[in-house]
Design a protein around this motif. Sequence first.
Motif, PDB file in Angstrom:
ATOM      1  N   ALA A 252     -13.339  -3.052  -3.701  1.00 45.49           N
ATOM      2  CA  ALA A 252     -12.631  -4.245  -4.162  1.00 45.49           C
ATOM      3  C   ALA A 252     -11.192  -4.323  -3.655  1.00 45.49           C
ATOM      4  O   ALA A 252     -10.471  -5.254  -4.009  1.00 45.49           O
ATOM      5  CB  ALA A 252     -12.650  -4.298  -5.692  1.00 45.49           C
ATOM      6  N   HIS A 253     -10.768  -3.360  -2.835  1.00 46.08           N
ATOM      7  CA  HIS A 253      -9.438  -3.425  -2.228  1.00 46.08           C
ATOM      8  C   HIS A 253      -9.511  -4.419  -1.074  1.00 46.08           C
ATOM      9  O   HIS A 253      -9.853  -4.068   0.056  1.00 46.08           O
ATOM     10  CB  HIS A 253      -9.004  -2.046  -1.731  1.00 46.08           C
ATOM     11  N   GLN A 254      -9.180  -5.673  -1.357  1.00 44.21           N
ATOM     12  CA  GLN A 254      -9.390  -6.747  -0.388  1.00 44.21           C
ATOM     13  C   GLN A 254      -8.166  -7.657  -0.319  1.00 44.21           C
ATOM     14  O   GLN A 254      -8.205  -8.820  -0.706  1.00 44.21           O
ATOM     15  CB  GLN A 254     -10.640  -7.554  -0.756  1.00 44.21           C
ATOM     16  N   GLY A 255      -7.055  -7.087   0.157  1.00 43.57           N
ATOM     17  CA  GLY A 255      -5.871  -7.892   0.403  1.00 43.57           C
ATOM     18  C   GLY A 255      -4.840  -7.890  -0.700  1.00 43.57           C
ATOM     19  O   GLY A 255      -3.770  -8.495  -0.553  1.00 43.57           O
ATOM     20  N   GLN A 256      -5.106  -7.208  -1.820  1.00 41.58           N
ATOM     21  CA  GLN A 256      -4.142  -7.221  -2.910  1.00 41.58           C
ATOM     22  C   GLN A 256      -2.825  -6.539  -2.521  1.00 41.58           C
ATOM     23  O   GLN A 256      -1.740  -7.002  -2.895  1.00 41.58           O
ATOM     24  CB  GLN A 256      -4.731  -6.536  -4.149  1.00 41.58           C
ATOM     25  N   VAL A 257      -2.921  -5.419  -1.790  1.00 40.55           N
ATOM     26  CA  VAL A 257      -1.711  -4.705  -1.375  1.00 40.55           C
ATOM     27  C   VAL A 257      -0.861  -5.591  -0.477  1.00 40.55           C
ATOM     28  O   VAL A 257       0.356  -5.707  -0.651  1.00 40.55           O
ATOM     29  CB  VAL A 257      -2.084  -3.395  -0.653  1.00 40.55           C
ATOM     30  N   GLU A 258      -1.496  -6.219   0.502  1.00 40.67           N
ATOM     31  CA  GLU A 258      -0.777  -7.069   1.428  1.00 40.67           C
ATOM     32  C   GLU A 258      -0.119  -8.244   0.701  1.00 40.67           C
ATOM     33  O   GLU A 258       1.031  -8.609   0.985  1.00 40.67           O
ATOM     34  CB  GLU A 258      -1.719  -7.583   2.518  1.00 40.67           C
ATOM     35  N   ALA A 259      -0.837  -8.827  -0.249  1.00 35.97           N
ATOM     36  CA  ALA A 259      -0.294  -9.959  -1.000  1.00 35.97           C
ATOM     37  C   ALA A 259       0.920  -9.537  -1.822  1.00 35.97           C
ATOM     38  O   ALA A 259       1.929 -10.253  -1.876  1.00 35.97           O
ATOM     39  CB  ALA A 259      -1.371 -10.555  -1.900  1.00 35.97           C
ATOM     40  N   ALA A 260       0.820  -8.378  -2.469  1.00 34.45           N
ATOM     41  CA  ALA A 260       1.948  -7.890  -3.261  1.00 34.45           C
ATOM     42  C   ALA A 260       3.153  -7.612  -2.365  1.00 34.45           C
ATOM     43  O   ALA A 260       4.294  -7.961  -2.706  1.00 34.45           O
ATOM     44  CB  ALA A 260       1.541  -6.638  -4.017  1.00 34.45           C
ATOM     45  N   ALA A 261       2.914  -6.986  -1.221  1.00 34.78           N
ATOM     46  CA  ALA A 261       4.011  -6.664  -0.307  1.00 34.78           C
ATOM     47  C   ALA A 261       4.719  -7.931   0.152  1.00 34.78           C
ATOM     48  O   ALA A 261       5.962  -7.971   0.235  1.00 34.78           O
ATOM     49  CB  ALA A 261       3.483  -5.876   0.883  1.00 34.78           C
ATOM     50  N   ARG A 262       3.965  -8.974   0.462  1.00 31.93           N
ATOM     51  CA  ARG A 262       4.574 -10.235   0.901  1.00 31.93           C
ATOM     52  C   ARG A 262       5.474 -10.829  -0.172  1.00 31.93           C
ATOM     53  O   ARG A 262       6.450 -11.517   0.129  1.00 31.93           O
ATOM     54  CB  ARG A 262       3.491 -11.245   1.285  1.00 31.93           C
ATOM     55  N   LYS A 263       5.157 -10.559  -1.433  1.00 32.45           N
ATOM     56  CA  LYS A 263       5.976 -11.054  -2.542  1.00 32.45           C
ATOM     57  C   LYS A 263       7.128 -10.113  -2.891  1.00 32.45           C
ATOM     58  O   LYS A 263       7.905 -10.381  -3.805  1.00 32.45           O
ATOM     59  CB  LYS A 263       5.088 -11.235  -3.780  1.00 32.45           C
ATOM     60  N   GLY A 264       7.224  -8.986  -2.183  1.00 33.94           N
ATOM     61  CA  GLY A 264       8.282  -8.024  -2.475  1.00 33.94           C
ATOM     62  C   GLY A 264       8.017  -7.201  -3.714  1.00 33.94           C
ATOM     63  O   GLY A 264       8.950  -6.669  -4.333  1.00 33.94           O
ATOM     64  N   VAL A 265       6.743  -7.061  -4.086  1.00 35.11           N
ATOM     65  CA  VAL A 265       6.347  -6.331  -5.289  1.00 35.11           C
ATOM     66  C   VAL A 265       5.923  -4.915  -4.915  1.00 35.11           C
ATOM     67  O   VAL A 265       5.109  -4.726  -3.998  1.00 35.11           O
ATOM     68  CB  VAL A 265       5.196  -7.058  -6.008  1.00 35.11           C
TER      69      VAL A 265
ATOM     70  N   ILE B 171       3.082  -2.826   3.640  1.00 37.87           N
ATOM     71  CA  ILE B 171       4.045  -2.169   2.753  1.00 37.87           C
ATOM     72  C   ILE B 171       5.309  -1.784   3.526  1.00 37.87           C
ATOM     73  O   ILE B 171       6.445  -2.031   3.076  1.00 37.87           O
ATOM     74  CB  ILE B 171       3.417  -0.913   2.113  1.00 37.87           C
ATOM     75  N   GLU B 172       5.136  -1.180   4.684  1.00 41.35           N
ATOM     76  CA  GLU B 172       6.292  -0.685   5.431  1.00 41.35           C
ATOM     77  C   GLU B 172       7.093  -1.830   6.034  1.00 41.35           C
ATOM     78  O   GLU B 172       8.323  -1.753   6.123  1.00 41.35           O
ATOM     79  CB  GLU B 172       5.825   0.310   6.487  1.00 41.35           C
ATOM     80  N   GLU B 173       6.427  -2.896   6.456  1.00 43.07           N
ATOM     81  CA  GLU B 173       7.154  -4.057   6.977  1.00 43.07           C
ATOM     82  C   GLU B 173       7.980  -4.719   5.886  1.00 43.07           C
ATOM     83  O   GLU B 173       9.121  -5.145   6.124  1.00 43.07           O
ATOM     84  CB  GLU B 173       6.170  -5.056   7.577  1.00 43.07           C
ATOM     85  N   ALA B 174       7.419  -4.794   4.677  1.00 42.82           N
ATOM     86  CA  ALA B 174       8.132  -5.419   3.562  1.00 42.82           C
ATOM     87  C   ALA B 174       9.206  -4.499   2.983  1.00 42.82           C
ATOM     88  O   ALA B 174      10.151  -4.964   2.331  1.00 42.82           O
ATOM     89  CB  ALA B 174       7.147  -5.811   2.465  1.00 42.82           C
ATOM     90  N   GLY B 175       9.068  -3.195   3.203  1.00 42.78           N
ATOM     91  CA  GLY B 175      10.043  -2.244   2.682  1.00 42.78           C
ATOM     92  C   GLY B 175       9.980  -2.047   1.181  1.00 42.78           C
ATOM     93  O   GLY B 175      10.987  -1.692   0.552  1.00 42.78           O
ATOM     94  N   VAL B 176       8.792  -2.249   0.594  1.00 47.42           N
ATOM     95  CA  VAL B 176       8.659  -2.076  -0.852  1.00 47.42           C
ATOM     96  C   VAL B 176       8.222  -0.651  -1.172  1.00 47.42           C
ATOM     97  O   VAL B 176       7.613   0.038  -0.356  1.00 47.42           O
ATOM     98  CB  VAL B 176       7.656  -3.086  -1.460  1.00 47.42           C
ATOM     99  N   VAL B 177       8.535  -0.200  -2.365  1.00 48.79           N
ATOM    100  CA  VAL B 177       8.159   1.121  -2.839  1.00 48.79           C
ATOM    101  C   VAL B 177       6.646   1.172  -3.038  1.00 48.79           C
ATOM    102  O   VAL B 177       6.033   0.195  -3.501  1.00 48.79           O
ATOM    103  CB  VAL B 177       8.890   1.454  -4.152  1.00 48.79           C
ATOM    104  N   SER B 178       6.047   2.301  -2.698  1.00 46.07           N
ATOM    105  CA  SER B 178       4.606   2.467  -2.907  1.00 46.07           C
ATOM    106  C   SER B 178       4.307   3.890  -3.350  1.00 46.07           C
ATOM    107  O   SER B 178       5.092   4.810  -3.102  1.00 46.07           O
ATOM    108  CB  SER B 178       3.823   2.148  -1.627  1.00 46.07           C
TER     109      SER B 178
END
Length: 334
Positions: free
Chosen positions: A80-93, A115-122
């Motif tokens: 079920a990991h289908q784009g949620q990480v990318e969507a969160a990163a785009r929002k700066g979350v 994640i790395e392009e957005a620079g958000v913590v993970s």
Amino acid sequence: MAKAIRVGIAGLGMMGQLHAKHLINMPGVEVTAACGTTHAKAEAFCASHTGGAARAYDDFDAMLEREQLDAVYICLPPYAHQGQVEAAARKGVAVFIEKPIALSTDIAERMVAAIEEAGVVSQVGYHNRFGTAVQELKRLIDDGTAGAPTLFDGRYECNSLHSPWWRDRSLSGGQVFEQAIHTYDLAMYFFGTPERISGFTANLNHQEAEGYTVEDTSAAVIRFRSGAMASITASNNAVPGQWNSCFTVICSKLTAHFKGANKAEFIFTGGAEPVRREVGSELDVYAAENESFIAALRGEGPEACPIREGLRSLRLVEKVMKSADEDGKLRDYE
């Protein structure tokens, strides 16, 4: 007073519930939203875990759009990991994600890039890294006290049919992917980057179980770039109702026998006579990993296990399974 950290949780099964329990007891942290497979399940989760304080969703994108989140916990099954990480990163979350982070390295690489392009913590949910004995051995390896790492010998065992999605390899990846990956991750945490891998798997005891397409027995041998080696086995044929992980790490000046992440016997062998020391605690490693993630989010500590670590361990187990599918053919890690 500092602004509260606002958290959303996606995936409301065992791990989502576990993380919610720790988060709601942390000062300055609020679980403000939860997303489940149905709105009713999300409402029930919010009522039982946040006293109704969180808002319920059955759509992840809607939760991201409507809520002002600082972090999201992705506790979904691997398929079920289908784009949620990318969507969160785009929002700066910021993102906390359970392992394995994907079912293939191709998908995982896109997640890491976002994640790395957005620079958000993970952070990836490798809770065993936070164990008292694990942390002590890591320190002794890093400062040279343990001497040169030579061998990691690990075993994971249980006996359960688990959920229907778990016993379907196309959905979970199998036991190596979904459970034993914790042990593979520890081998890499101590020994660094693998070089060559060989693996074998079999279904020896669950041929008649409905929908069971994953392995119930596996064994892998790994050589690391340093020359150190690892042997890692896993079984779903052991004692019902028990989930056990144990491992031994042998270095040139220290042998450590682990009974889980918190407890181990350290035997120092660099002197004239071996010196034995028990290392142990009752630390809640799940609480520790949550505290670490929130501290990193506040800028009060490092990212202890960023998402790239999830890609590294995923690449290793993927190579193990590809080797097993080819009757143990040697595979390069990179």
